[in-house]
Design a protein around this motif. Structure first.
Motif, PDB file in Angstrom:
ATOM      1  N   GLY A  57     -46.375 -57.593   9.563  1.00  0.00           N
ATOM      2  CA  GLY A  57     -47.024 -58.303  10.663  1.00  0.00           C
ATOM      3  C   GLY A  57     -46.227 -58.187  11.947  1.00  0.00           C
ATOM      4  O   GLY A  57     -45.144 -57.578  11.993  1.00  0.00           O
ATOM      5  N   PHE A  58     -46.759 -58.767  13.013  1.00  0.00           N
ATOM      6  CA  PHE A  58     -46.162 -58.641  14.344  1.00  0.00           C
ATOM      7  C   PHE A  58     -45.463 -59.923  14.796  1.00  0.00           C
ATOM      8  O   PHE A  58     -45.228 -60.112  15.984  1.00  0.00           O
ATOM      9  CB  PHE A  58     -47.250 -58.268  15.350  1.00  0.00           C
ATOM     10  N   GLY A  59     -45.129 -60.771  13.844  1.00  0.00           N
ATOM     11  CA  GLY A  59     -44.431 -61.999  14.198  1.00  0.00           C
ATOM     12  C   GLY A  59     -43.041 -61.769  14.749  1.00  0.00           C
ATOM     13  O   GLY A  59     -42.510 -62.603  15.491  1.00  0.00           O
ATOM     14  N   PHE A  60     -42.435 -60.620  14.422  1.00  0.00           N
ATOM     15  CA  PHE A  60     -41.078 -60.323  14.908  1.00  0.00           C
ATOM     16  C   PHE A  60     -41.028 -60.181  16.429  1.00  0.00           C
ATOM     17  O   PHE A  60     -39.953 -60.282  17.027  1.00  0.00           O
ATOM     18  CB  PHE A  60     -40.564 -59.037  14.272  1.00  0.00           C
ATOM     19  N   LEU A  61     -42.178 -59.914  17.082  1.00  0.00           N
ATOM     20  CA  LEU A  61     -42.176 -59.719  18.537  1.00  0.00           C
ATOM     21  C   LEU A  61     -41.725 -60.973  19.275  1.00  0.00           C
ATOM     22  O   LEU A  61     -41.245 -60.885  20.409  1.00  0.00           O
ATOM     23  CB  LEU A  61     -43.578 -59.313  19.008  1.00  0.00           C
ATOM     24  N   GLY A  62     -41.843 -62.132  18.667  1.00  0.00           N
ATOM     25  CA  GLY A  62     -41.423 -63.371  19.320  1.00  0.00           C
ATOM     26  C   GLY A  62     -39.973 -63.724  19.080  1.00  0.00           C
ATOM     27  O   GLY A  62     -39.454 -64.659  19.703  1.00  0.00           O
ATOM     28  N   ALA A  63     -39.278 -62.974  18.195  1.00  0.00           N
ATOM     29  CA  ALA A  63     -37.867 -63.270  17.911  1.00  0.00           C
ATOM     30  C   ALA A  63     -36.968 -62.771  19.043  1.00  0.00           C
ATOM     31  O   ALA A  63     -37.342 -61.881  19.805  1.00  0.00           O
ATOM     32  CB  ALA A  63     -37.467 -62.615  16.593  1.00  0.00           C
ATOM     33  N   GLN A  64     -35.774 -63.376  19.147  1.00  0.00           N
ATOM     34  CA  GLN A  64     -34.846 -63.004  20.218  1.00  0.00           C
ATOM     35  C   GLN A  64     -34.294 -61.606  19.980  1.00  0.00           C
ATOM     36  O   GLN A  64     -33.861 -61.267  18.880  1.00  0.00           O
ATOM     37  CB  GLN A  64     -33.700 -64.003  20.292  1.00  0.00           C
ATOM     38  N   ALA A  65     -34.299 -60.782  21.044  1.00  0.00           N
ATOM     39  CA  ALA A  65     -33.889 -59.383  20.915  1.00  0.00           C
ATOM     40  C   ALA A  65     -32.374 -59.261  20.739  1.00  0.00           C
ATOM     41  O   ALA A  65     -31.895 -58.633  19.810  1.00  0.00           O
ATOM     42  CB  ALA A  65     -34.356 -58.586  22.126  1.00  0.00           C
ATOM     43  N   GLY A  66     -31.612 -59.804  21.673  1.00  0.00           N
ATOM     44  CA  GLY A  66     -30.168 -59.766  21.531  1.00  0.00           C
ATOM     45  C   GLY A  66     -29.515 -58.462  21.919  1.00  0.00           C
ATOM     46  O   GLY A  66     -28.380 -58.180  21.528  1.00  0.00           O
ATOM     47  N   PHE A  67     -30.185 -57.611  22.652  1.00  0.00           N
ATOM     48  CA  PHE A  67     -29.546 -56.389  23.164  1.00  0.00           C
ATOM     49  C   PHE A  67     -29.924 -56.217  24.628  1.00  0.00           C
ATOM     50  O   PHE A  67     -30.942 -56.735  25.098  1.00  0.00           O
ATOM     51  CB  PHE A  67     -29.945 -55.144  22.348  1.00  0.00           C
ATOM     52  N   ASP A  68     -29.056 -55.490  25.334  1.00  0.00           N
ATOM     53  CA  ASP A  68     -29.239 -55.315  26.773  1.00  0.00           C
ATOM     54  C   ASP A  68     -29.982 -54.011  27.059  1.00  0.00           C
ATOM     55  O   ASP A  68     -29.978 -53.084  26.242  1.00  0.00           O
ATOM     56  CB  ASP A  68     -27.881 -55.313  27.474  1.00  0.00           C
ATOM     57  N   ILE A  69     -30.616 -53.939  28.226  1.00  0.00           N
ATOM     58  CA  ILE A  69     -31.329 -52.736  28.669  1.00  0.00           C
ATOM     59  C   ILE A  69     -30.807 -52.369  30.046  1.00  0.00           C
ATOM     60  O   ILE A  69     -30.743 -53.224  30.942  1.00  0.00           O
ATOM     61  CB  ILE A  69     -32.858 -52.979  28.706  1.00  0.00           C
ATOM     62  N   SER A  70     -30.421 -51.126  30.215  1.00  0.00           N
ATOM     63  CA  SER A  70     -29.720 -50.701  31.441  1.00  0.00           C
ATOM     64  C   SER A  70     -30.608 -50.698  32.677  1.00  0.00           C
ATOM     65  O   SER A  70     -30.106 -50.773  33.799  1.00  0.00           O
ATOM     66  CB  SER A  70     -29.109 -49.309  31.236  1.00  0.00           C
ATOM     67  N   ILE A  74     -38.852 -55.533  35.296  1.00  0.00           N
ATOM     68  CA  ILE A  74     -39.273 -56.929  35.202  1.00  0.00           C
ATOM     69  C   ILE A  74     -38.084 -57.747  34.695  1.00  0.00           C
ATOM     70  O   ILE A  74     -37.108 -57.199  34.194  1.00  0.00           O
ATOM     71  CB  ILE A  74     -40.482 -57.088  34.256  1.00  0.00           C
ATOM     72  N   ASP A  75     -38.178 -59.068  34.854  1.00  0.00           N
ATOM     73  CA  ASP A  75     -37.085 -59.934  34.415  1.00  0.00           C
ATOM     74  C   ASP A  75     -36.839 -59.760  32.919  1.00  0.00           C
ATOM     75  O   ASP A  75     -37.772 -59.765  32.104  1.00  0.00           O
ATOM     76  CB  ASP A  75     -37.419 -61.389  34.729  1.00  0.00           C
ATOM     77  N   TYR A  76     -35.563 -59.625  32.565  1.00  0.00           N
ATOM     78  CA  TYR A  76     -35.194 -59.472  31.162  1.00  0.00           C
ATOM     79  C   TYR A  76     -33.930 -60.301  30.898  1.00  0.00           C
ATOM     80  O   TYR A  76     -32.817 -59.763  30.881  1.00  0.00           O
ATOM     81  CB  TYR A  76     -34.962 -57.992  30.848  1.00  0.00           C
ATOM     82  N   PRO A  77     -34.108 -61.618  30.727  1.00  0.00           N
ATOM     83  CA  PRO A  77     -32.941 -62.470  30.438  1.00  0.00           C
ATOM     84  C   PRO A  77     -32.330 -62.126  29.081  1.00  0.00           C
ATOM     85  O   PRO A  77     -32.927 -61.417  28.270  1.00  0.00           O
ATOM     86  CB  PRO A  77     -33.528 -63.888  30.442  1.00  0.00           C
ATOM     87  N   LYS A  78     -31.141 -62.672  28.843  1.00  0.00           N
ATOM     88  CA  LYS A  78     -30.427 -62.359  27.601  1.00  0.00           C
ATOM     89  C   LYS A  78     -31.137 -62.899  26.364  1.00  0.00           C
ATOM     90  O   LYS A  78     -30.965 -62.376  25.273  1.00  0.00           O
ATOM     91  CB  LYS A  78     -29.003 -62.918  27.666  1.00  0.00           C
ATOM     92  N   ASP A  79     -31.920 -63.987  26.538  1.00  0.00           N
ATOM     93  CA  ASP A  79     -32.606 -64.560  25.388  1.00  0.00           C
ATOM     94  C   ASP A  79     -34.045 -64.048  25.260  1.00  0.00           C
ATOM     95  O   ASP A  79     -34.903 -64.706  24.663  1.00  0.00           O
ATOM     96  CB  ASP A  79     -32.622 -66.086  25.500  1.00  0.00           C
ATOM     97  N   SER A  80     -34.317 -62.870  25.816  1.00  0.00           N
ATOM     98  CA  SER A  80     -35.680 -62.327  25.769  1.00  0.00           C
ATOM     99  C   SER A  80     -36.061 -61.931  24.343  1.00  0.00           C
ATOM    100  O   SER A  80     -35.204 -61.669  23.488  1.00  0.00           O
ATOM    101  CB  SER A  80     -35.792 -61.113  26.688  1.00  0.00           C
ATOM    102  N   SER A  81     -37.348 -61.830  24.114  1.00  0.00           N
ATOM    103  CA  SER A  81     -37.856 -61.498  22.782  1.00  0.00           C
ATOM    104  C   SER A  81     -37.993 -59.982  22.620  1.00  0.00           C
ATOM    105  O   SER A  81     -37.889 -59.210  23.588  1.00  0.00           O
ATOM    106  CB  SER A  81     -39.214 -62.162  22.572  1.00  0.00           C
ATOM    107  N   TYR A  82     -38.252 -59.575  21.374  1.00  0.00           N
ATOM    108  CA  TYR A  82     -38.494 -58.157  21.112  1.00  0.00           C
ATOM    109  C   TYR A  82     -39.738 -57.673  21.850  1.00  0.00           C
ATOM    110  O   TYR A  82     -39.795 -56.533  22.322  1.00  0.00           O
ATOM    111  CB  TYR A  82     -38.653 -57.921  19.614  1.00  0.00           C
ATOM    112  N   GLY A  83     -40.744 -58.531  21.940  1.00  0.00           N
ATOM    113  CA  GLY A  83     -41.952 -58.164  22.671  1.00  0.00           C
ATOM    114  C   GLY A  83     -41.654 -57.892  24.143  1.00  0.00           C
ATOM    115  O   GLY A  83     -42.196 -56.948  24.739  1.00  0.00           O
ATOM    116  N   ARG A  84     -40.772 -58.712  24.738  1.00  0.00           N
ATOM    117  CA  ARG A  84     -40.388 -58.505  26.138  1.00  0.00           C
ATOM    118  C   ARG A  84     -39.612 -57.186  26.285  1.00  0.00           C
ATOM    119  O   ARG A  84     -39.785 -56.471  27.267  1.00  0.00           O
ATOM    120  CB  ARG A  84     -39.503 -59.661  26.598  1.00  0.00           C
TER     121      ARG A  84
END
Length: 396
Positions: A57-70, A74-84
């Protein structure tokens, strides 16, 4: 009816000897076979995932990602989700694909016309560009720009300055001034630009009808340019000129301020534009050569200069030949942007791959990739088909 009855009588009346019945039967069997194969794959995948205790299922998209993007548009805070995170990758893909399509089209048209130039040097240079670039793999060209060109640029302390004090180029990327708008000025300029574009389209529509009715041309290009530049400028001045320019400043070891364009993006964009531009050049050359030479002679006999002949007579007729293969090149450029993973540019595939590695949701992530690329391709095709219909020559 008589012949069918005679055929049935000859064949003993068996329904299996009826070609129409056999055709339907074969189609039903083929469809059943395809459904069975698909169901088998899906069932086996579900069973294997359950045995390995991997959630579906796609429930993981709401979990916190925990990795940075160079790079993030768009806004990408540190506590963003996998979907973000996947959304950031999609925005980066759209950026490189959009810029790549515009720049590759300009380069391709220039190179394609240059290949037909009567100037020996220009014609040979364009031929050399096309024959070299289109015969080298795109991945090799991406690696060339990243490792053999951009990586060899000087360090920040010895940065190149194409525009002294404003633009810096080094092995960490291109640093340019950052324009910070006040909310009122930003909204006013955006609104002025939108109104200018709508007015330009309206003027273009009116000018075409006027020319068809009277034969008189209207300077739509200069008028549109004046509107697109003038209206946002008026809106900007009327709202108090709320703009701050954050220029980069060079310190002892680094460069502070400004906006940085990362080298991964530059390498990918350069490779995509130059590679696709070579193919578009050949498409443009073929389209121009498909136009009868009599059209050129007729235009010149009316006193049109070579530039006007090319712009007003040859290219409009060549577009009906150019647009269909041009659509394929646009689709290829968008899909080829997935090679960004080779240099670490955070596009859709790169960020999705990171999500896949952290969550193990392989099927779901791959399904998202396929859905997005399929949707992008269908939207591009639909727009280009509409544009092709608009450019088609209407005969009396």
């Amino acid at each position: 009816m008589a012949s069918e009855a005679k055929r049935d009588e000859t064949s003993g009346g068996s329904w299996l000897n009826n070609p129409e019945v056999r055709g339907v039967l074969y189609q039903v069997l083929t469809l059943a076979l395809v459904v069975a194969v698909v169901w088998t794959f899906v069932h086996n995948a579900a069973v294997n995932l359950q045995q390995r205790n991997i959630a579906q299922g796609f429930g993981f998209l709401g979990a916190q990602a925990g990795f940075d993007i160079s790079q993030s548009l768009i806004d990408y805070p540190k506590d963003s989700s996998y979907g973000r995170a996947i959304l950031v990758g999609l925005a980066n893909t759209a950026l490189v694909a959009g810029l790549g399509i515009v720049l590759a089209t300009l380069l391709g048209f220039i190179a394609g016309i240059a290949r037909l130039s009567s100037n020996f040097v220009i014609q040979k240079l364009a031929t050399l560009y096309v024959e070299i670039v289109r015969n080298l793999p795109l991945l090799l060209q991406i690696l060339f720009w990243y490792f053999a060109v951009l990586a060899l640029l000087p360090s920040p302390r010895q940065s190149l300055q194409p525009v002294s004090g404003w633009v810096f180029l080094n092995n960490r990327g291109l640093i340019i001034p950052e324009f910070v708008w006040t909310p009122a000025s930003g909204e006013a300029v955006a609104g002025g630009l939108l109104v200018a574009i709508l007015l330009s389209l309206g003027i273009r529509f009116w000018a075409r009808r006027r020319q068809a009715a009277t034969g008189q041309r209207f300077p739509t290009g200069w008028t549109s340019l004046g509107l697109i530049v003038g209206l946002p400028a008026i809106a900007f001045l009327a709202t108090g000129s709320g703009l701050t320019v954050n220029a980069p400043t060079k310190s002892t070891f680094n460069i502070a301020g400004g906006t940085r364009v990362i080298p991964e993006f530059m390498a990918l964009l350069l490779a995509l534009v130059i590679y696709t531009g070579a193919f578009i050049a050949e498409i443009v050359r073929a389209g121009i050569m498909a136009v009868s030479h009599g059209q050129t002679e007729a235009a010149r006999s009316l006193g049109l200069r070579p530039g006007d002949t090319l712009r007003l007579v040859v290219v409009p007729q060549a577009m009906r030949v150019i647009i269909p293969p041009l659509t394929s090149q646009y689709l290829n450029l968008t899909k080829n942007s997935s090679l960004a993973v080779a240099v670490g540019y955070p596009d859709l595939v790169y960020t999705g791959g990171t999500v896949l590695n952290q969550t193990g949701q392989a099927i779901e992530v791959i399904a998202i990739w396929m859905l997005i690329y399929l949707g992008t391709s269908l939207a591009t095709s639909a727009f280009m088909n509409w544009f092709n219909g608009r450019m088609a020559i209407v005969e009396r």
